[in-house]
Design an enzyme around this catalytic site. Sequence first.
Site, PDB file in Angstrom:
ATOM      1  N   SER A 128       0.751  -1.253  -0.148  1.00 49.61           N
ATOM      2  CA  SER A 128      -0.099   0.062  -0.053  1.00 49.61           C
ATOM      3  C   SER A 128       0.768   1.364  -0.216  1.00 49.61           C
ATOM      4  CB  SER A 128      -1.114   0.075   1.424  1.00 49.61           C
ATOM      5  OG  SER A 128      -0.128  -0.299   2.382  1.00 49.61           O
TER       6      SER A 128
ATOM      7  N   HIS B 133      -5.520  -3.724  -1.643  1.00 52.07           N
ATOM      8  CA  HIS B 133      -5.351  -2.627  -2.624  1.00 52.07           C
ATOM      9  C   HIS B 133      -5.221  -3.211  -4.201  1.00 52.07           C
ATOM     10  CE1 HIS B 133      -4.308   0.761  -0.197  1.00 52.07           C
ATOM     11  NE2 HIS B 133      -4.092  -0.084   0.882  1.00 52.07           N
TER      12      HIS B 133
ATOM     13  N   LYS C 124     -12.132  -0.443   0.136  1.00 53.40           N
ATOM     14  CA  LYS C 124     -11.376   0.527  -0.929  1.00 53.40           C
ATOM     15  C   LYS C 124     -11.931   0.450  -2.328  1.00 53.40           C
ATOM     16  CE  LYS C 124      -7.276  -1.039   2.005  1.00 53.40           C
ATOM     17  NZ  LYS C 124      -7.324   0.248   2.719  1.00 53.40           N
TER      18      LYS C 124
END
Length: 399
Positions: free
Chosen positions: A187, A215, A246
Amino acid sequence: MSNPLEARIAPQLEEFIREGTYKRLNFLESPQAARVQMEGRGEVIILSSNNYLGLANEPSVVAAGKAALDRFGAGTASVRFICGTFTIHRALEAACARLVGTPAALSFGSCWNANEAVPGTLLTEHDLIISDQLNHASIIDGIRLAKAITKCQTAVYQHGDLTDLDTKLTAARDRRVRMVSTDGVFSMEGAIAKLPELIELCRRHEAVLVVDDSHATGVLGKNGRGTAEHFGVVGEVDMITSTLGKALGGGAVGYEAASAAVSDYLTQRARPQLFSNALPPTVAASSLASIEFLEAHPERVAQLRDSARYFRDQLLGLGFQPLPGETPIIPVILGETAAAIRMSDLLLAEGVFVTGFGYPVVPQGQARVRCQISATHTRDDLDQALAAFRKIGRQLRLI
Ligand SMILES: Cc1ncc(COP(=O)(O)O)c(C=O)c1O
């Protein structure tokens, strides 16, 4: 009234302010989107959110949450095995498994919870877990907890160094289960794990590979199915943990996806499952809708990739040196923490919200501002942000 705890932390907070590392919270008055209303600042371009596909405020995702509120009520009122599991949880878990290509999945309140649950539940004192040096804090803390609970052996391998991993796996031949843990996309760097090589190495050692794809879910691969799709190895990773908070924007949901037996064992024994409320039905429904949106709109993923490439190329053109990579995470290294926080403050004054990260989130001396691109950033948004980077970069003599 002061007690020893207050007496200790009050001067530490003052020190954070003095050394320029104090984090000030910025309050938003509108949903997460490419542009938001920030209290006291007005409209700001967000370049620091994980809302990669722009689904946090996608109408179908929001509507699904509202419908679930009407159908299932606000909360779950207990843990799943005690008071019942909503059918929406089952549907969500089937969708998570389908998305990443595993036989089963189990949802958690967050990916932090999932990462906490996996090693502490599955390992014993006869086992070993080896973690990439740059893994996310939730993996690190999950491993610390597993060590305390199970007395399993733990080790760290140099970031992305398969020779080091090979050596450590060989040295631990006597361990019954050897688990290897890596982020799919790191990340703070935006680097992608060398998944095909990791799969091969783990197979050779009969080790279990666990990939945190937080991610990468919704970001990597033609259809956003994650790191495995990026490398054409969907279905070949033993266990995946990820978040729907996310790219998939549905809220704070984490999950692990693996074989039916592993998911069932975690249902039976994982303490964050057994002793904590299930996700609110609203969140489960929005998360499910966000997966369905992704499945119906792979073009969003292509758009994300194009915008990230554009922003990276333009930053390079301005004379910045972002870390190389191909993800929508684009970090610009600045050195000291105070420098990163200052750049972030100056950019915010120009209407661009980019967070500065320093030690201990990243190694000492490698503080950075980290840009994150969303598929819903228009060229205008990106060009306006780049103009701010040019202005502040010149002011700080970085370019
Ligand atoms: C790699 C990684 N794993 C796990 C998490 C935690 O996810 P969640 O917010 O769902 O707990 C994050 C969030 O920052 C992350 O970047």
